[in-house]
Design an enzyme around this catalytic site. Structure first.
Site: not given
Length: 245
Positions: A93, A191, A221
């Protein structure tokens, strides 16, 4: 109850080094299983704690992308100072955004991204901070009335760092063609669909001769701790093993 901030970790494993960068509102603990797996397969790993992470939401908001980028650079330099000449970077991320930026600005042997946003508005990031802030206060054992009072105050704090975060994402996306190191792009099919779109954007835009993209059917995620964790670890290792170290 005062929560102890998570610490960075360094696992000595071999002559090839991997910098592990965690996600927004998270901490290095999410990278530990991957780090141990890579260590067992002769890679040395370092995972810094990005500034403000593992602290309260109020403290986290006092830091921003320039701090997190410096943390990534410091982690890279730490590995250099330990004598490693060959370094790959793996990011989840926010960590993946930083990994791509490192692929643009620094000499790295390879880049692995997981669940990386290339399109994210500051308003959505604020929702993430608010959720994190409430959860942190609950873990501290605070009464609900106190939590509500503190959350009301949190909403009035400046969220400038989140607008800066949005700009970091945009700038990194606009300069993807500068990434020439080998790249492995991963996303979770469970996700938000925007992450698949982002993964495809990264894959199409980097100018690496060696690049791959893969979705994981059972991953949300947090890919490093999800149901596909073992497969994710194995694919990262396979990618690293193919690099020109």
């Amino acid at each position: 109850m005062k929560l102890l901030p998570p610490k960075p970790f360094y696992y000595e494993g071999g002559e090839r080094a991997v910098l592990l960068l965690h996600s927004f509102t998270s901490n290095p603990n999410d990278m530990k299983k991957l780090g141990r797996y890579l260590q067992q397969n002769q890679y040395s790993c370092y995972a810094p704690t990005l500034s403000g992470h593992g602290l309260t939401a109020e403290d986290l908001l006092s830091y921003g992308p320039s701090d997190w980028w410096q943390d990534a650079l410091d982690g890279y330099q730490l590995l250099k100072d330990k004598g490693f000449e060959s370094i790959a970077v793996v990011g989840l991320s926010l960590g993946g955004v930083l990994a791509l930026k490192m692929g643009q600005d620094s000499k790295v042997n390879g880049v692995v991204t997981m669940s990386v946003p290339m399109y994210k508005e500051a308003t959505v990031l604020k929702e993430r901070i608010v959720y994190y802030g409430r959860r942190y206060k609950q873990l501290e054992g605070k009464e609900e009335q106190q939590i509500e009072s503190e959350m009301a105050e949190l909403h009035h704090l400046p969220f400038d760092s989140l607008a800066d975060f949005e700009q970091l994402i945009n700038r990194t996306r606009d300069q993807l063609t500068r990434v020439v190191s080998p790249v492995c792009v991963m996303y979770g099919e469970m996700d938000d669909p925007s992450y698949k779109t982002s993964a495809e954007k990264i894959f199409q835009s980097v100018t690496s001769d060696q690049k791959a993209i893969k979705g994981f059917a059972h991953s949300k995620h947090l890919m490093t701790l999800g149901k596909d964790m073992n497969a994710v670890n194995q694919d990262i290792l396979a990618f690293l093993n193919k690099l020109n170290w």
